[in-house]
Scaffold this motif. Sequence first.
Motif, PDB file in Angstrom:
ATOM      1  N   ALA A 144      54.004 107.317 -31.427  1.00  0.00           N
ATOM      2  CA  ALA A 144      52.858 107.141 -32.325  1.00  0.00           C
ATOM      3  C   ALA A 144      51.536 107.314 -31.571  1.00  0.00           C
ATOM      4  CB  ALA A 144      52.914 105.756 -32.962  1.00  0.00           C
ATOM      5  N   GLY A 145      51.436 106.712 -30.385  1.00  0.00           N
ATOM      6  CA  GLY A 145      50.197 106.817 -29.622  1.00  0.00           C
ATOM      7  C   GLY A 145      49.995 108.218 -29.068  1.00  0.00           C
ATOM      8  N   THR A 146      51.099 108.879 -28.719  1.00  0.00           N
ATOM      9  CA  THR A 146      50.993 110.251 -28.226  1.00  0.00           C
ATOM     10  C   THR A 146      50.497 111.167 -29.345  1.00  0.00           C
ATOM     11  OG1 THR A 146      52.765 109.813 -26.663  1.00  0.00           O
ATOM     12  CG2 THR A 146      52.260 112.127 -27.105  1.00  0.00           C
ATOM     13  N   ALA A 147      51.043 110.989 -30.532  1.00  0.00           N
ATOM     14  CA  ALA A 147      50.588 111.794 -31.675  1.00  0.00           C
ATOM     15  C   ALA A 147      49.121 111.510 -31.990  1.00  0.00           C
ATOM     16  CB  ALA A 147      51.461 111.490 -32.899  1.00  0.00           C
ATOM     17  N   PHE A 148      48.714 110.263 -31.832  1.00  0.00           N
ATOM     18  CA  PHE A 148      47.315 109.888 -32.043  1.00  0.00           C
ATOM     19  C   PHE A 148      46.415 110.650 -31.067  1.00  0.00           C
ATOM     20  CE2 PHE A 148      43.842 107.135 -30.603  1.00  0.00           C
ATOM     21  CZ  PHE A 148      43.181 106.871 -31.793  1.00  0.00           C
ATOM     22  N   MET A 149      46.814 110.680 -29.787  1.00  0.00           N
ATOM     23  CA  MET A 149      45.999 111.394 -28.788  1.00  0.00           C
ATOM     24  C   MET A 149      46.004 112.902 -29.041  1.00  0.00           C
ATOM     25  SD  MET A 149      44.268 109.694 -26.588  1.00  0.00           S
ATOM     26  CE  MET A 149      44.016 110.709 -25.130  1.00  0.00           C
ATOM     27  N   GLU A 150      47.142 113.436 -29.464  1.00  0.00           N
ATOM     28  CA  GLU A 150      47.200 114.876 -29.739  1.00  0.00           C
ATOM     29  C   GLU A 150      46.300 115.239 -30.918  1.00  0.00           C
ATOM     30  OE1 GLU A 150      51.462 115.213 -30.059  1.00  0.00           O
ATOM     31  OE2 GLU A 150      51.610 116.111 -28.044  1.00  0.00           O
ATOM     32  N   GLU A 151      46.199 114.333 -31.881  1.00  0.00           N
ATOM     33  CA  GLU A 151      45.289 114.597 -33.001  1.00  0.00           C
ATOM     34  C   GLU A 151      43.857 114.633 -32.493  1.00  0.00           C
ATOM     35  OE1 GLU A 151      42.815 114.639 -36.250  1.00  0.00           O
ATOM     36  OE2 GLU A 151      42.823 112.895 -34.909  1.00  0.00           O
ATOM     37  N   MET A 152      43.511 113.693 -31.607  1.00  0.00           N
ATOM     38  CA  MET A 152      42.166 113.688 -31.005  1.00  0.00           C
ATOM     39  C   MET A 152      41.899 115.021 -30.288  1.00  0.00           C
ATOM     40  SD  MET A 152      40.298 110.849 -31.154  1.00  0.00           S
ATOM     41  CE  MET A 152      40.587 109.352 -32.079  1.00  0.00           C
ATOM     42  N   ALA A 153      42.930 115.470 -29.572  1.00  0.00           N
ATOM     43  CA  ALA A 153      42.779 116.682 -28.758  1.00  0.00           C
ATOM     44  C   ALA A 153      42.723 117.953 -29.601  1.00  0.00           C
ATOM     45  CB  ALA A 153      43.936 116.774 -27.756  1.00  0.00           C
ATOM     46  N   SER A 154      43.038 117.849 -30.880  1.00  0.00           N
ATOM     47  CA  SER A 154      43.062 119.043 -31.748  1.00  0.00           C
ATOM     48  C   SER A 154      41.670 119.416 -32.243  1.00  0.00           C
ATOM     49  CB  SER A 154      43.982 118.786 -32.957  1.00  0.00           C
ATOM     50  OG  SER A 154      43.385 117.843 -33.839  1.00  0.00           O
ATOM     51  N   HIS A 155      40.692 118.581 -32.014  1.00  0.00           N
ATOM     52  CA  HIS A 155      39.331 118.850 -32.505  1.00  0.00           C
ATOM     53  C   HIS A 155      38.602 119.805 -31.554  1.00  0.00           C
ATOM     54  CE1 HIS A 155      39.424 115.940 -35.831  1.00  0.00           C
ATOM     55  NE2 HIS A 155      40.292 115.316 -35.068  1.00  0.00           N
ATOM     56  N   PRO A 156      37.518 120.423 -32.012  1.00  0.00           N
ATOM     57  CA  PRO A 156      36.758 121.338 -31.131  1.00  0.00           C
ATOM     58  C   PRO A 156      36.300 120.629 -29.863  1.00  0.00           C
ATOM     59  CG  PRO A 156      35.994 121.504 -33.409  1.00  0.00           C
ATOM     60  CD  PRO A 156      36.951 120.364 -33.379  1.00  0.00           C
ATOM     61  N   GLU A 157      36.177 121.407 -28.778  1.00  0.00           N
ATOM     62  CA  GLU A 157      35.873 120.802 -27.477  1.00  0.00           C
ATOM     63  C   GLU A 157      34.597 119.971 -27.511  1.00  0.00           C
ATOM     64  OE1 GLU A 157      35.984 123.441 -24.181  1.00  0.00           O
ATOM     65  OE2 GLU A 157      35.751 121.790 -22.728  1.00  0.00           O
ATOM     66  N   SER A 158      33.588 120.454 -28.240  1.00  0.00           N
ATOM     67  CA  SER A 158      32.316 119.723 -28.267  1.00  0.00           C
ATOM     68  C   SER A 158      32.469 118.354 -28.923  1.00  0.00           C
ATOM     69  CB  SER A 158      31.271 120.530 -29.035  1.00  0.00           C
ATOM     70  OG  SER A 158      31.714 120.730 -30.371  1.00  0.00           O
ATOM     71  N   GLU A 159      33.474 118.197 -29.742  1.00  0.00           N
ATOM     72  CA  GLU A 159      33.667 116.927 -30.445  1.00  0.00           C
ATOM     73  C   GLU A 159      34.640 116.008 -29.717  1.00  0.00           C
ATOM     74  OE1 GLU A 159      34.853 117.769 -34.454  1.00  0.00           O
ATOM     75  OE2 GLU A 159      33.031 118.898 -34.910  1.00  0.00           O
ATOM     76  N   ARG A 160      35.589 116.584 -28.988  1.00  0.00           N
ATOM     77  CA  ARG A 160      36.654 115.762 -28.395  1.00  0.00           C
ATOM     78  C   ARG A 160      36.360 115.350 -26.963  1.00  0.00           C
ATOM     79  NH1 ARG A 160      39.905 121.147 -28.016  1.00  0.00           N
ATOM     80  NH2 ARG A 160      39.727 121.612 -25.795  1.00  0.00           N
ATOM     81  N   ARG A 161      35.418 116.015 -26.297  1.00  0.00           N
ATOM     82  CA  ARG A 161      35.228 115.783 -24.861  1.00  0.00           C
ATOM     83  C   ARG A 161      34.562 114.433 -24.614  1.00  0.00           C
ATOM     84  NH1 ARG A 161      35.935 118.885 -20.402  1.00  0.00           N
ATOM     85  NH2 ARG A 161      34.744 118.176 -18.594  1.00  0.00           N
ATOM     86  N   VAL A 162      35.071 113.709 -23.614  1.00  0.00           N
ATOM     87  CA  VAL A 162      34.507 112.389 -23.319  1.00  0.00           C
ATOM     88  C   VAL A 162      33.075 112.529 -22.811  1.00  0.00           C
ATOM     89  CG1 VAL A 162      36.714 111.233 -22.929  1.00  0.00           C
ATOM     90  CG2 VAL A 162      35.584 112.391 -21.016  1.00  0.00           C
ATOM     91  N   ALA A 163      32.267 111.484 -23.088  1.00  0.00           N
ATOM     92  CA  ALA A 163      30.833 111.541 -22.813  1.00  0.00           C
ATOM     93  C   ALA A 163      30.478 111.032 -21.417  1.00  0.00           C
ATOM     94  CB  ALA A 163      30.094 110.713 -23.870  1.00  0.00           C
ATOM     95  N   ILE A 164      31.403 110.324 -20.788  1.00  0.00           N
ATOM     96  CA  ILE A 164      31.165 109.731 -19.458  1.00  0.00           C
ATOM     97  C   ILE A 164      32.413 109.971 -18.607  1.00  0.00           C
ATOM     98  CG2 ILE A 164      29.550 107.933 -20.221  1.00  0.00           C
ATOM     99  CD1 ILE A 164      31.957 106.018 -20.378  1.00  0.00           C
ATOM    100  N   PRO A 165      32.311 109.786 -17.285  1.00  0.00           N
ATOM    101  CA  PRO A 165      33.529 109.917 -16.471  1.00  0.00           C
ATOM    102  C   PRO A 165      34.602 108.939 -16.954  1.00  0.00           C
ATOM    103  CG  PRO A 165      31.592 109.857 -15.068  1.00  0.00           C
ATOM    104  CD  PRO A 165      31.116 109.534 -16.461  1.00  0.00           C
ATOM    105  N   MET A 166      35.773 109.477 -17.234  1.00  0.00           N
ATOM    106  CA  MET A 166      36.864 108.642 -17.737  1.00  0.00           C
ATOM    107  C   MET A 166      38.110 108.916 -16.916  1.00  0.00           C
ATOM    108  SD  MET A 166      38.152 108.045 -21.605  1.00  0.00           S
ATOM    109  CE  MET A 166      39.624 107.068 -21.921  1.00  0.00           C
ATOM    110  N   ILE A 167      38.729 107.858 -16.421  1.00  0.00           N
ATOM    111  CA  ILE A 167      39.871 107.969 -15.519  1.00  0.00           C
ATOM    112  C   ILE A 167      41.063 107.208 -16.101  1.00  0.00           C
ATOM    113  CG2 ILE A 167      38.419 108.301 -13.491  1.00  0.00           C
ATOM    114  CD1 ILE A 167      38.780 105.353 -12.813  1.00  0.00           C
ATOM    115  N   THR A 168      42.225 107.344 -15.448  1.00  0.00           N
ATOM    116  CA  THR A 168      43.442 106.766 -16.025  1.00  0.00           C
ATOM    117  C   THR A 168      44.142 105.801 -15.074  1.00  0.00           C
ATOM    118  OG1 THR A 168      44.737 108.652 -15.221  1.00  0.00           O
ATOM    119  CG2 THR A 168      43.939 108.762 -17.498  1.00  0.00           C
TER     120      THR A 168
END
Lengths: 137, 413
Positions: free
Chosen positions: B56-80
């Motif tokens: 479920a969470g993977t599908a959620f992230m893939e949906e986020m990643a399906s948007h245009p780059e200008s909309e999906r790209r993080v605004a600050i340095p983000m690490i894991t």
Amino acid sequence: MSIELKCHIGIGPDVEGEALVADDNFSARYDLDRIKGIFSRPQHKLAGQSYDGKILVLNTAKGGVASAWMLHEMKSRGIYPKAILFNTANTILAQGAALADMAMCDRFEAGDVTALINSGERVKVYPQKGLVIVKRE
Amino acid sequence: MRLSDEEQAMLAGEMGAPKRWAIEHMMQVGRMFDAEDLVPVSQAHMMADPESVGEAGTAFMEEMASHPESERRVAIPMITDPRGVDLNYYRPLGQTEEMADLERRFIAACEKLGILMTNTCINYQTIMPPVRGDHVAYGDTGVVIYCNSACGARSNFEGGPSALAAGLTGRTPRYGLHLDRHRVATKRYVVREQPRGLTDWGVLGAVVGRLAGSYWEVPAIEGLDAVPTSDEMKHLGAAMASYGSTPLFHLIGITPEAPDAKSIGADKLDGEDITPEMMNAFRSDFGAKGDKVDVVVFAAPQLSLVEMQQVADLVGGRNIHAETAMMVCTSPSVYADATRMGLVARIEASGAKVLEGTCFYQQYAREIGEANGWKRLLSNSTKIVNILGGYGYAPALADMEACIDAAVAGVVQ
């Protein structure tokens, strides 16, 4: 007879269910077998009991950010508590409830919520009103 | 909650669906904790192992990643935070292709958002430590407590979804540890047994965490006769956060916000002793002398380069018992350095295995335990022995030297 318990504004939808209560804490990572839908940590006061479909009533949330994803994952598979009521939630469980659209409330005006509700009682939870109603025979 | 014009635009969807989701998420959480507005943050750190995230969470992230780059790209340095599958070493652990595929899909989605796959819970030792007063949105409780306490930065525990929301918008709700009033000491403890070594610092953290007992308590600790190292502070904080859900502590005279008791309001509090009896009572919960040991684990938090050298020095020239496994988890950047310096080779010559970018309890601990027949687990991490009881293990605690002696003998000494 019904008892009204006021609490802080919470998260998630209105729900009704059977209470499962313990004076113990909660982490989805530390305490649960999420496949079987039971409390699995032997030291937990609800060890061996099913949480599926229940209104969990517990003291506080404890360490582990994983719970924020896990509530969402549990709900997607249909084995999940309908609501969790705490004396004090932590940020992780609140964030998890927001993603999962799961009912969660804390900070009850009448005191220790684990002493105010008994296991087996029917409970209605209204997070947006900050209200929990306990139906008592 | 007050929103700026830019935040109102995000909420209206004018900057894309991912940012709209993020603002809505933050408003729900902020409302529960009475946040009045959002605070800009300089970094986000996301915990998201595949066991927690699931399909479920993977599908959620893939949906986020399906948007245009200008909309999906993080605004600050983000690490894991650490991953759940070391893609170079998962079949021998009993992890499945399904687990690895979920991991690959999640990583691909993260990369589309511009997230840096640091895969570490020791970013404060290896990537870019925050500075005092720096508002950040970190996941992993050990990361948060270290950065709040040792660095004087400001973060709540941010679960994966909230860290993502912070990354997408560069903001987080201003509540909890972002506010001065939640950084004042609420409990005062006096240490009566000096911790010696990493495990002792973890035991002290566990005892204080259990006593403090809530996210909203701030322990102030005094009576220490030495300044802890970064690794010792790491074990102290990770254990306190694990046992107490504690996000901040002060060491009076040591940590940056607590030059003295008065600075943090501890002068108004009565002190409670942390006695040798309390420390020993905790240790006795995790004793296992004489038991056969199935797996020895060094993780939670991942090992620093200094800890890697310590393990290599202790295990070098010895052989792990044939019926015992030994796992060492570290970050990708430490792994690269430790490989270059010959530490990984020295550790693995013993029969132990060094895993890269994972942490043992985050890598389907139940499934790998069942696949390998691991029940009795020994670690020097006070945090990991707290977690793994619920995963079907019988965890025991010992210091690093005793753990390695047990791994060689196959029995807890």
